[in-house]
Every structure is written in structure tokens, then in C-alpha cells.
Write an enzyme that holds these catalytic residues in place. Structure first.
Site, mmCIF file in Angstrom:
data_model
loop_
_atom_site.group_PDB
_atom_site.id
_atom_site.type_symbol
_atom_site.label_atom_id
_atom_site.label_comp_id
_atom_site.label_asym_id
_atom_site.label_seq_id
_atom_site.Cartn_x
_atom_site.Cartn_y
_atom_site.Cartn_z
ATOM 1 N N ARG A 97 -7.582 -0.231 0.832
ATOM 2 C CA ARG A 97 -8.146 -1.766 0.382
ATOM 3 C C ARG A 97 -8.377 -1.572 -1.168
ATOM 4 O O ARG A 97 -9.062 -2.363 -2.128
ATOM 5 C CB ARG A 97 -9.825 -1.905 1.245
ATOM 6 C CG ARG A 97 -10.665 -0.927 1.344
ATOM 7 C CD ARG A 97 -11.442 -1.808 2.710
ATOM 8 N NE ARG A 97 -11.087 -0.862 3.694
ATOM 9 C CZ ARG A 97 -11.162 -1.018 5.078
ATOM 10 N NH1 ARG A 97 -12.585 -1.955 4.633
ATOM 11 N NH2 ARG A 97 -11.235 -1.040 6.464
ATOM 12 N N ASP B 240 1.790 6.298 5.780
ATOM 13 C CA ASP B 240 0.557 5.070 5.110
ATOM 14 C C ASP B 240 0.975 4.588 3.463
ATOM 15 O O ASP B 240 0.229 3.781 2.966
ATOM 16 C CB ASP B 240 -0.787 5.861 5.311
ATOM 17 C CG ASP B 240 -1.929 5.072 5.166
ATOM 18 O OD1 ASP B 240 -1.557 4.125 5.485
ATOM 19 O OD2 ASP B 240 -2.881 5.863 5.014
ATOM 20 N N LYS C 111 -9.887 12.670 8.487
ATOM 21 C CA LYS C 111 -9.710 12.203 9.708
ATOM 22 C C LYS C 111 -9.704 12.948 10.479
ATOM 23 O O LYS C 111 -9.432 14.609 10.378
ATOM 24 C CB LYS C 111 -8.320 11.103 9.739
ATOM 25 C CG LYS C 111 -8.146 10.078 8.502
ATOM 26 C CD LYS C 111 -6.855 9.664 8.855
ATOM 27 C CE LYS C 111 -6.739 9.002 8.568
ATOM 28 N NZ LYS C 111 -7.566 7.317 9.167
ATOM 29 N N LYS D 212 0.776 -1.094 -0.184
ATOM 30 C CA LYS D 212 -0.014 0.145 -0.074
ATOM 31 C C LYS D 212 0.941 1.394 0.068
ATOM 32 O O LYS D 212 1.858 1.547 0.823
ATOM 33 C CB LYS D 212 -0.533 0.106 1.321
ATOM 34 C CG LYS D 212 -2.065 1.036 1.944
ATOM 35 C CD LYS D 212 -3.461 1.327 2.651
ATOM 36 C CE LYS D 212 -3.133 2.477 3.092
ATOM 37 N NZ LYS D 212 -3.973 2.583 3.838
#
Ligand code: BES
Ligand code: MN
Ligand code: ZN
Length: 495
Positions: free
Chosen positions: A350, A287, A276, A264
């Protein structure tokens, strides 16, 4: 940093700093016994008083006042010899390197006490520990009181080890170099490491080590119909375009289907429209740690010339809110034709992995592993101590887990029972991208599984392990580079 095995060490050799590891049950064995004699029984005395028993993480610092060649001696307790492992030696070397830095001594001698670890593994562990413990990221500091001490040369004394110890050192240094590369990518701020820059760094590395690197731009990603990936990148349209990074290691003579590693690469996760909270959002630069692990691992795999075909895939994008961003409620179509209702734009990892996993099918992989800082739920479940592990084939999961153990990047399996699919059923599409709070790590994996149906697949959720808050023996605060070493172990197991 230079690290080499010392063939001709004697206690009379002049040196600024001598560091010795000590087993709890054998404090006065070997070199340590000789040092004790030279110091007039000082170590025996400390042991008798119970001040230093060589328990794990105990240490003592002694000035030798001319009684031996070294000016200063540091003893590092290792615990019981029965618990000896590469990890104990990795931590020993890490603690030793940090002690040297603390004493502002760029060069030192490290004595590894006799131990049952295979010599090559021991050499690798020692090199890794020293090189990883001293990693620091200071590219953006212009006002430093004291510049950090850079280690010069470490002479390792490992008398009981056989000649493979040296080969272990060389491999350990190559692996540590790849972990440090990965950490640097993760630690750097998100205005530096954009998707484009991540791809550029991967390409530059590939050129150096002899990998093939192909970078797909926004148009090529659209031609592939990667609608889920593009849906995440939509918030940065016209500002920071996405990249799909493909690294290929196809060594001469290696035949058979490749292993495929997927990471990712969200270079900043604001959450998108489902934004967020501000508190701690700066940390979401990490991330892309899964992507950085794959890029680092590919570097090590090429440098080690592992005779196995391996492909690395990194979908790289930001996740930002804007007028062009994906809305909650939108339906996206992934490259395999499956449709996804977006109920939360913060469940973006995802989505980009869905297209990358679908893309992986074309390689007829022997096995696929993906690494991702995928869910906060994984941090809640396992903390910083373990990677979350799920997959669709138990034998492949076991193979991946064994590699994690060997690297001491430990993983713990969670169930992926079909009942969890109920949580991601959508009223209007094939699935929705969030299953809510319950079992968040599992339902994220349940979505990924729908794109990994064609091959053996394992998923590693590294949300809790990719960032270190406190600092450990060879893992300073910040980016850990987790994943690089376990992937090297996994590929080695196929050599
Ligand atoms: N990148 C985050 C996951 C994450 C959270 C990593 C904390 C490291 C630390 C991911 O994209 C995310 O936001 N996941 C959501 C999913 C939810 C909206 C279903 C989460 O975990 O809250
Ligand atoms: Mn997110
Ligand atoms: Zn994310």
C-alpha cells in the site's frame, strides 16, 4: 506453437491424434457421430454403458486401429451445450493440448463441436486455452529426465464458425503470449527479477511492440518526493535500487484521457523489519504479480493495437530488513504530502501504491485500476477463486467487474464504507499503514483510497489468484498471469 483453422479436414486425413469435444446432450452429433460409425458404434456403446457421457471433465482415449485417418482419438466431455461459453472452449483447448503433451504428440487436430459462442470469441478462447495450458518454466532445470514436449501445430476444425474465428485465433495468441510473459516474470526467482531487471524487461518488451517506456531511478523517485515508496526501498539501499516503470500506449488518432493501470512490483517481500516467518517465505517472489500483469497487459494492448490511450505504472522494489530499513514507528511522507505512520513494515504494498496512485493524477485519468498481491486476508476471504474488488465509484467498479467476468478472471466486491477509516487513524500522522487483522483487505484499500481521490479508481487484490497451487485446465501450477486478460477486456471495452 502454431494454431490454425483447418479448412479441409476429413476423417480420412492421416494424423497421429484427433481430439474431439463433446456436449453431454449431443454426444453423437456432427463429426462425433461420423467417428462413431467408423469405429463401429464404439462411442454409442460407451455412452450406453455410462462410461462416457461427455460430462464436464470426462474423457476417453481410443486407438482407432486403422478405421480412420487418426491413429488415436481422444474425446473430451464438455457438459451441457446450454452452458457453453468462451470459458468452456478455453478449457477444452487447454485439456486437449495437455492430452497431446501427455501422449507426446506435438501435432494434433482439435474438433470444436457446434456451439452458440460467437465465432471470434470462440477462436480467441481456443487459442488462449492451448497456449496457456502448455506453459512451463524450466529455465533453471539442468538435470531433466525428459524434456517437456513442445507443441508444434494444432489444426482446429470449427465448421459452424464464421470467418471471424481466425481473427479470434490471432488475437488469442497475442493475448496468451502476454500472459506467458507475465507468468515468466513472476515465476523467475527474485535474484533474477530484481527491480532493475523488471524495468529492463519492460523496456525491451516496449521496444518490440512500440510502447514508450520511461524508467525512473532512485534519484528521480526522490525528486518526485515519493517518500512512501522510498521508505519500502530503504531496506535495499546500496544493494538493489528501486525503479518506477512507466509504459505509455498512445496510438495515432486516439484522443481523450487515458486509462491508467497500476501494478504492485515488490520483487521480494521479506516483510522488512516486521519480518515474515521463514515457512513459505520463498513464495514472496510473486509479490510483483500485479506489476507483471500490468507489463503483460501493456504488451497485449500494444500488439492488438487497441485504439485507446493507456498508461501502465509499476513501482518496483524489494522489501528487505537492513540497517537502512524503515523502522516500525517511522513516519513517511508520500508525494501528495500525506503522512503515514509505519506500524508494520510488512504492509508495504500500500505504501508503494500510494505514491504510484498519487502520480497517476497527472494523467487526468478516465479511470484507474490497480492490481496487487496486497493482503493475506484476501486469500482467507476469497481463496484462489476470486479477486478482491474495491473502489471509489460504483459505475467504474461495475465496468471493471464486467471485464473480469468476460475474461473469466472473476472478482468479488467488498465494501469500502467510510467507517473502515477508523481502523487506520494514527495518533501522530494522517494515517497508519495497517488497520490490524480485522477486515485486512478492506483497510488496505481504505489507505489506497486516500491517494486515489482525484479520479475513478478500482483496486484488485490478487493475492489469492496470482499463484496456483494445484493446476487447472489452462493454468498450470505456479504463476497464473492473472490480470492480463481482464485488463485487455477492460481496455477493449473503451475502444
Ligand atoms: N505481499 C503480502 C500479502 C500476501 C500475503 C500476498 C500472502 C500473498 C500471500 C503483503 O505485503 C503483506 O505482507 N500484507 C500483510 C499486511 C499486514 C501486515 C497488515 C498481510 O496480509 O499479512
Ligand atoms: Mn508484505
Ligand atoms: Zn507484499
Amino acid at each position: 506453437m502454431q494454431l490454425s483453422r483447418s479448412a479441409s479436414f476429413s476423417l480420412d486425413t492421416p494424423s497421429p491424434l484427433l481430439i474431439l469435444g463433446a456436449w453431454e446432450d449431443k454426444v453423437l452429433d456432427g463429426r462425433l457421430g461420423e467417428v462413431d460409425v467408423k469405429l463401429g458404434g464404439a462411442i454409442a456403446d460407451l455412452q450406453a454403458r455410462g462410461t462416457f457421457k461427455a460430462k464436464k471433465n470426462q474423457s476417453v482415449d481410443l486407438l482407432t486401429l486403422g478405421r480412420l485417418g487418426a491413429r488415436r482419438v481422444v474425446l473430451l466431455g464438455l457438459g451441457k451445450e446450454a452452458d457453453a461459453s468462451p470459458e468452456v472452449l478455453r478449457q477444452l483447448a487447454g485439456r486437449a493440448a495437455k492430452a497431446a503433451v501427455a501422449h507426446k504428440e506435438p501435432a494434433f487436430v482439435l474438433v470444436i463441436p457446434a456451439n452458440p459462442v460467437a465465432s471470434k470469441d470462440a477462436g480467441q478462447a481456443v487459442a488462449e486455452g492451448a497456449a496457456l495450458a502448455t506453459w512451463h518454466f524450466s529455465a533453471y532445470r539442468t538435470e531433466q529426465d525428459e524434456p517437456p514436449v513442445e507443441l508444434g501445430s494444432i489444426d482446429v476444425v470449427a465448421e459452424e464458425a464464421d470467418a471471424t474465428f481466425e481473427a479470434g485465433i490471432s488475437e488469442g495468441l497475442l493475448i496468451a503470449d502476454a500472459v506467458r510473459f507475465s507468468r515468466n516474470l513472476v515465476q523467475a526467482p527474485p535474484n533474477e527479477v530484481t527491480p532493475t531487471v523488471l524495468a529492463d524487461r519492460a523496456a525491451a518488451m516496449a521496444k518490440q511492440v512500440g510502447l514508450t517506456c520511461t524508467v525512473l531511478d532512485e534519484n528521480q523517485i526522490a525528486d518526485l518526493k515519493m517518500g512512501a515508496f522510498l521508505g519500502v526501498a530503504a531496506g535495499s539501499r546500496g544493494a538493489q535500487p528501486p525503479r518506477f516503470i512507466i509504459l505509455e500506449h498512445r496510438p495515432d488518432g486516439a484522443t481523450g484521457d487515458p486509462l491508467v493501470l497500476v501494478g504492485k512490483g515488490v520483487t521480494f517481500d521479506s516483510g522488512g523489519i516486521s519480518i515474515k516467518p521463514a515457512d513459505g517465505m520463498e513464495k514472496m517472489k510473486y509479490d510483483m504479480a500485479g506489476g507483471a500483469a500490468v507489463i503483460g497487459a501493456m504488451q497485449a494492448i500494444a500488439a492488438l493495437k487497441l485504439p485507446v490511450p493507456v498508461i501502465g505504472l509499476v513501482p518496483a522494489t524489494e522489501n528487505m530488513p537492513s540497517g537502512s530499513a524503515t523502522h516500525p514507528g517511522d513516519v513517511l511522507t508520500a508525494m501528495n504530502g500525506k503522512t503515514i505512520e509505519i506500524v508494520n513494515t510488512d504492509a508495504e504494498g500500500r505504501l508503494i501504491l500510494a505514491d504510484a496512485l498519487a502520480y497517476a493524477t497527472r494523467y487526468k485519468p478516465r479511470g484507474v485500476v490497480d492490481l496487487a498481491t496486497l493482503t493475506g486476508a484476501c486469500v482467507v476471504a476469497l481463496g484462489q477463486q476470486a479477486i478482491g474488488l474495491l473502489g471509489n465509484d460504483q459505475a467504474w467498479i461495475d465496468t471493471v467487474r464486467a471485464a473480469c467476468e468476460r475474461a473469466n478472471e472473476r472478482a468479488w466486491q467488498l465494501p469500502l464504507w467510510k467507517e473502515y477509516n477508523d481502523q487506520i487513524k494514527s495518533d501522530i500522522a494522517d494515517m497508519k499503514n495497517s488497520g490490524g487483522r480485522a477486515a485486512g483487505t478492506i483497510t488496505a484499500a481504505a489507505m489506497l483510497a486516500k491517494f486515489a481521490e482525484d479520479y475513478n479508481w478500482a483496486h484488485l487484490d490478487i493475492a489469492g489468484t496470482a499463484w496456483e497451487d494445484k493446476g487447472r485446465p489452462y493454468t498450470p501450477k505456479g504463476a497464473t498471469g492473472v490480470g492480463v486478460r481482464l485488463l485487455v477486456e477492460l481496455v477493449r471495452a473503451h475502444a
